[in-house]
Scaffold this motif. Structure first.
Motif, PDB file in Angstrom:
ATOM      1  N   SER A  57      -2.822  34.678  10.052  1.00 19.48           N
ATOM      2  CA  SER A  57      -1.937  35.182  11.111  1.00 19.48           C
ATOM      3  C   SER A  57      -1.525  34.137  12.131  1.00 19.48           C
ATOM      4  O   SER A  57      -0.713  34.423  13.015  1.00 19.48           O
ATOM      5  N   GLY A  58      -2.094  32.952  12.065  1.00 11.42           N
ATOM      6  CA  GLY A  58      -1.685  31.895  12.993  1.00 11.42           C
ATOM      7  C   GLY A  58      -2.868  31.109  13.510  1.00 11.42           C
ATOM      8  O   GLY A  58      -3.950  31.670  13.717  1.00 11.42           O
ATOM      9  N   ARG A  59      -2.653  29.799  13.744  1.00 14.48           N
ATOM     10  CA  ARG A  59      -3.750  28.931  14.159  1.00 14.48           C
ATOM     11  C   ARG A  59      -3.594  28.374  15.562  1.00 14.48           C
ATOM     12  O   ARG A  59      -4.568  27.956  16.178  1.00 14.48           O
ATOM     13  N   ASP A  60      -2.361  28.322  16.085  1.00 15.70           N
ATOM     14  CA  ASP A  60      -2.167  27.582  17.339  1.00 15.70           C
ATOM     15  C   ASP A  60      -2.119  28.466  18.576  1.00 15.70           C
ATOM     16  O   ASP A  60      -2.015  27.976  19.703  1.00 15.70           O
ATOM     17  N   ASP A  61      -2.164  29.791  18.434  1.00 18.68           N
ATOM     18  CA  ASP A  61      -2.204  30.725  19.558  1.00 18.68           C
ATOM     19  C   ASP A  61      -1.000  30.543  20.489  1.00 18.68           C
ATOM     20  O   ASP A  61      -1.101  30.807  21.689  1.00 18.68           O
ATOM     21  N   GLY A  62       0.116  30.094  19.952  1.00 20.82           N
ATOM     22  CA  GLY A  62       1.313  29.904  20.775  1.00 20.82           C
ATOM     23  C   GLY A  62       1.159  28.837  21.837  1.00 20.82           C
ATOM     24  O   GLY A  62       1.778  28.896  22.901  1.00 20.82           O
ATOM     25  N   TYR A  63       0.358  27.831  21.536  1.00 18.70           N
ATOM     26  CA  TYR A  63      -0.045  26.812  22.515  1.00 18.70           C
ATOM     27  C   TYR A  63       1.143  26.121  23.176  1.00 18.70           C
ATOM     28  O   TYR A  63       1.236  26.067  24.413  1.00 18.70           O
ATOM     29  N   ASP A  64       2.056  25.593  22.385  1.00 19.15           N
ATOM     30  CA  ASP A  64       3.170  24.831  22.957  1.00 19.15           C
ATOM     31  C   ASP A  64       4.064  25.703  23.835  1.00 19.15           C
ATOM     32  O   ASP A  64       4.529  25.271  24.901  1.00 19.15           O
ATOM     33  N   THR A  65       4.313  26.920  23.396  1.00 21.72           N
ATOM     34  CA  THR A  65       5.159  27.820  24.175  1.00 21.72           C
ATOM     35  C   THR A  65       4.490  28.195  25.496  1.00 21.72           C
ATOM     36  O   THR A  65       5.141  28.256  26.544  1.00 21.72           O
ATOM     37  N   LYS A  66       3.208  28.423  25.459  1.00 27.15           N
ATOM     38  CA  LYS A  66       2.472  28.751  26.685  1.00 27.15           C
ATOM     39  C   LYS A  66       2.479  27.566  27.651  1.00 27.15           C
ATOM     40  O   LYS A  66       2.636  27.736  28.860  1.00 27.15           O
ATOM     41  N   LEU A  67       2.298  26.361  27.114  1.00 24.76           N
ATOM     42  CA  LEU A  67       2.367  25.174  27.970  1.00 24.76           C
ATOM     43  C   LEU A  67       3.740  25.061  28.632  1.00 24.76           C
ATOM     44  O   LEU A  67       3.846  24.732  29.818  1.00 24.76           O
ATOM     45  N   ALA A  68       4.786  25.334  27.869  1.00 32.44           N
ATOM     46  CA  ALA A  68       6.139  25.260  28.428  1.00 32.44           C
ATOM     47  C   ALA A  68       6.298  26.244  29.584  1.00 32.44           C
ATOM     48  O   ALA A  68       6.902  25.915  30.617  1.00 32.44           O
ATOM     49  N   VAL A  69       5.753  27.441  29.431  1.00 30.85           N
ATOM     50  CA  VAL A  69       5.823  28.437  30.503  1.00 30.85           C
ATOM     51  C   VAL A  69       5.078  27.949  31.737  1.00 30.85           C
ATOM     52  O   VAL A  69       5.563  28.065  32.870  1.00 30.85           O
ATOM     53  N   LEU A  70       3.908  27.356  31.533  1.00 31.97           N
ATOM     54  CA  LEU A  70       3.090  26.900  32.658  1.00 31.97           C
ATOM     55  C   LEU A  70       3.676  25.662  33.336  1.00 31.97           C
ATOM     56  O   LEU A  70       3.388  25.406  34.508  1.00 31.97           O
ATOM     57  N   LEU A  71       4.477  24.916  32.631  1.00 31.93           N
ATOM     58  CA  LEU A  71       5.154  23.770  33.247  1.00 31.93           C
ATOM     59  C   LEU A  71       6.405  24.219  34.004  1.00 31.93           C
ATOM     60  O   LEU A  71       6.763  23.650  35.028  1.00 31.93           O
ATOM     61  N   ASP A  72       7.061  25.258  33.490  1.00 36.71           N
ATOM     62  CA  ASP A  72       8.242  25.797  34.174  1.00 36.71           C
ATOM     63  C   ASP A  72       7.866  26.655  35.380  1.00 36.71           C
ATOM     64  O   ASP A  72       8.631  26.750  36.346  1.00 36.71           O
ATOM     65  N   ASN A  73       6.723  27.299  35.299  1.00 38.98           N
ATOM     66  CA  ASN A  73       6.243  28.189  36.360  1.00 38.98           C
ATOM     67  C   ASN A  73       4.799  27.810  36.688  1.00 38.98           C
ATOM     68  O   ASN A  73       3.854  28.514  36.311  1.00 38.98           O
ATOM     69  N   PRO A  74       4.584  26.696  37.368  1.00 41.63           N
ATOM     70  CA  PRO A  74       3.227  26.157  37.547  1.00 41.63           C
ATOM     71  C   PRO A  74       2.286  27.120  38.273  1.00 41.63           C
ATOM     72  O   PRO A  74       2.687  27.871  39.164  1.00 41.63           O
TER      73      PRO A  74
ATOM     74  N   PHE B 223      -8.815  24.515  29.649  1.00 42.68           N
ATOM     75  CA  PHE B 223      -8.669  24.455  28.200  1.00 42.68           C
ATOM     76  C   PHE B 223     -10.021  24.671  27.532  1.00 42.68           C
ATOM     77  O   PHE B 223     -11.039  24.176  28.015  1.00 42.68           O
ATOM     78  N   HIS B 224      -9.992  25.385  26.404  1.00 42.11           N
ATOM     79  CA  HIS B 224     -11.196  25.709  25.640  1.00 42.11           C
ATOM     80  C   HIS B 224     -10.974  25.293  24.192  1.00 42.11           C
ATOM     81  O   HIS B 224      -9.841  25.303  23.700  1.00 42.11           O
ATOM     82  N   PHE B 225     -12.021  24.903  23.494  1.00 42.75           N
ATOM     83  CA  PHE B 225     -11.998  24.522  22.084  1.00 42.75           C
ATOM     84  C   PHE B 225     -11.454  23.123  21.846  1.00 42.75           C
ATOM     85  O   PHE B 225     -11.122  22.780  20.714  1.00 42.75           O
ATOM     86  N   GLY B 226     -11.355  22.296  22.879  1.00 45.80           N
ATOM     87  CA  GLY B 226     -10.883  20.949  22.651  1.00 45.80           C
ATOM     88  C   GLY B 226     -10.251  20.357  23.891  1.00 45.80           C
ATOM     89  O   GLY B 226     -10.229  20.978  24.964  1.00 45.80           O
ATOM     90  N   VAL B 227      -9.729  19.149  23.729  1.00 39.80           N
ATOM     91  CA  VAL B 227      -9.153  18.400  24.849  1.00 39.80           C
ATOM     92  C   VAL B 227      -7.638  18.315  24.673  1.00 39.80           C
ATOM     93  O   VAL B 227      -7.159  17.909  23.610  1.00 39.80           O
ATOM     94  N   PRO B 228      -6.867  18.684  25.697  1.00 39.20           N
ATOM     95  CA  PRO B 228      -5.421  18.515  25.602  1.00 39.20           C
ATOM     96  C   PRO B 228      -5.059  17.042  25.574  1.00 39.20           C
ATOM     97  O   PRO B 228      -5.793  16.189  26.069  1.00 39.20           O
ATOM     98  N   ALA B 229      -3.908  16.733  25.004  1.00 39.03           N
ATOM     99  CA  ALA B 229      -3.440  15.351  24.955  1.00 39.03           C
ATOM    100  C   ALA B 229      -3.221  14.829  26.369  1.00 39.03           C
ATOM    101  O   ALA B 229      -2.850  15.583  27.263  1.00 39.03           O
ATOM    102  N   PRO B 230      -3.454  13.539  26.583  1.00 40.23           N
ATOM    103  CA  PRO B 230      -3.258  12.970  27.927  1.00 40.23           C
ATOM    104  C   PRO B 230      -1.877  13.252  28.509  1.00 40.23           C
ATOM    105  O   PRO B 230      -1.737  13.465  29.717  1.00 40.23           O
ATOM    106  N   GLU B 231      -0.848  13.283  27.644  1.00 35.91           N
ATOM    107  CA  GLU B 231       0.502  13.558  28.160  1.00 35.91           C
ATOM    108  C   GLU B 231       0.631  14.997  28.659  1.00 35.91           C
ATOM    109  O   GLU B 231       1.408  15.276  29.584  1.00 35.91           O
ATOM    110  N   VAL B 232      -0.134  15.905  28.062  1.00 38.54           N
ATOM    111  CA  VAL B 232      -0.160  17.287  28.550  1.00 38.54           C
ATOM    112  C   VAL B 232      -0.820  17.343  29.921  1.00 38.54           C
ATOM    113  O   VAL B 232      -0.324  18.003  30.844  1.00 38.54           O
ATOM    114  N   VAL B 233      -1.935  16.641  30.059  1.00 41.18           N
ATOM    115  CA  VAL B 233      -2.622  16.588  31.352  1.00 41.18           C
ATOM    116  C   VAL B 233      -1.709  15.981  32.410  1.00 41.18           C
ATOM    117  O   VAL B 233      -1.603  16.503  33.535  1.00 41.18           O
TER     118      VAL B 233
END
Length: 362
Positions: free
Chosen positions: A105-122, A128-138
């Motif tokens: 049913s899906g592996r990424d949990d809509g990660y990129d789309t959610k990040l886009a929302v959080l960058l547009d509406n901070p 973050f859970h289950f790993g480390v975001p990329a430095p550019e995301v941070v």
């Protein structure tokens, strides 16, 4: 210890983001309004669902809050192991009169789309859970004015968090309820873990960024202990799961202090990843055979868990809980923050040798 993050909220109390409908806006708002840091859990939600909850939360409080994301997982599960586990669960599907879920049913949990929302509406804080975001995301979140927190379960993982540029590491001890936030989950790893006090000490000696301690914390005296060990704040999940504002199922809340469920275990039974829950029938019968296959097993068992809850059968539900679950208090969330703060005040006074202020929150 004051940090830029803890300056956002008066008490060093963070409400853990509990996915699956527990960390709802009313809970986060109550915690933030009382002087802690409330959190929304974006895991298992759509990006729009997350955005709507953020809007709702902003309508309930003007205090800072956080949003938690799941880092996408690499695919390492063998399809044969997942198929075999599905075969073992066939009897459960028959019992609950439902179908098993689709493990694809899906592996990424809509990660990129959610990040886009959080960058547009901070928002003030993102974890973050289950790993480390990329430095550019941070970096992008920093430019948006957002503090970045990342969970680590070892000192080595904490170092990776620091190297990615995050502001704070959440040191999650093995006592914690729900999923362990380990960065990699390979079959040969089993379900290892370090206690929160030892982990905080190890992380403090490894990285130079603030630490938030998580794992089995239910009382103000325990908050005092992790602060004394070097943490800047404590993150509590199970303690808030029992509150009136929590979105947890009533059976889940009741099970925390029910003598029928006296202990917890780390298990892969429900999701394919190590997660601590109350020992019930499903965990006992299927835990030993569950492969390391997240989120495949999460999707596979979702209809079973939903059907068990609908049937009022706690023995088939994922009853996530930390090791301190028997100490749960069914208070309103805001009142719980006040009680924890008063207990923390008393514990600090006792350690310093001075009399307390009569239990009042200061």
């Amino acid at each position: 210890m004051s940090t830029a993050l803890t300056d956002l909220f008066p008490y060093p109390i963070v409400q853990a983001p509990m996915a699956g409908g527990v960390s709802v806006p009313r809970l986060a708002a109550a915690v933030s309004d009382a002087g802690g840091l409330g959190f929304l859990a974006a895991g298992y939600k759509t990006a729009d669902g997350m955005y709507q909850e953020i809007k709702q939360l902003r309508g309930l409080t003007d205090r800072p809050f956080g949003v938690n994301l799941f880092v996408p997982q690499p695919e390492h599960a063998e399809s044969g192991a997942v198929d075999l586990y599905a075969h073992q669960l066939a009897g459960e599907a028959t019992w609950y009169e439902t179908e098993l879920g689709d493990p694809e049913s899906g592996r990424d949990d809509g990660y990129d789309t959610k990040l886009a929302v959080l960058l547009d509406n901070p928002v003030p804080v993102v974890s973050f859970h289950f790993g480390v975001p990329a430095p550019e995301v941070v970096d992008a979140l920093h430019r948006a004015g957002t503090f970045v927190l990342v969970t680590a379960t070892t000192a080595e993982e904490a170092l990776a968090v620091r190297q990615a540029g995050a502001d704070v590491v959440i040191a999650q001890g093995v006592e914690a309820g729900g999923h362990q936030g380990s960065h990699r989950d390979l079959p040969e790893n089993g379900c290892p873990g370090t206690g929160v006090l030892a982990l905080v000490a190890q992380v403090r000696e490894t990285v130079d960024i603030p630490v938030v301690a998580a794992g089995g914390i239910m009382r103000g005296s325990q908050i005092a202990a992790v602060l004394a060990a070097g943490a800047s704040a404590a993150q509590l999940g199970t303690a808030f799961l029992a509150t009136s504002e929590s979105g947890a199922h009533a059976l889940h809340k009741a099970a925390l202090t029910d003598p029928v469920f006296p202990r917890t275990e780390l298990t892969r039974a429900f999701s394919g990843r190590p997660a601590r829950g109350l020992v019930n029938r499903f965990l006992r019968e299927h835990g030993p055979y569950a492969p390391a296959a997240y989120p495949d097993l999460h999707h596979l068992t979702a209809p079973l868990r939903k059907a068990a809850a609908k049937a009022g059968d706690a023995q088939g539900m994922a009853l996530w809980a930390g090791q301190g679950h028997r100490m749960a208090r069914g208070l309103p969330a805001g009142r719980l923050v006040e009680v924890l703060a008063a207990e923390l005040d008393a514990a600090r006074a006792a350690l310093s040798g001075f009399p307390t202020s009569g239990g009042e929150v200061r």
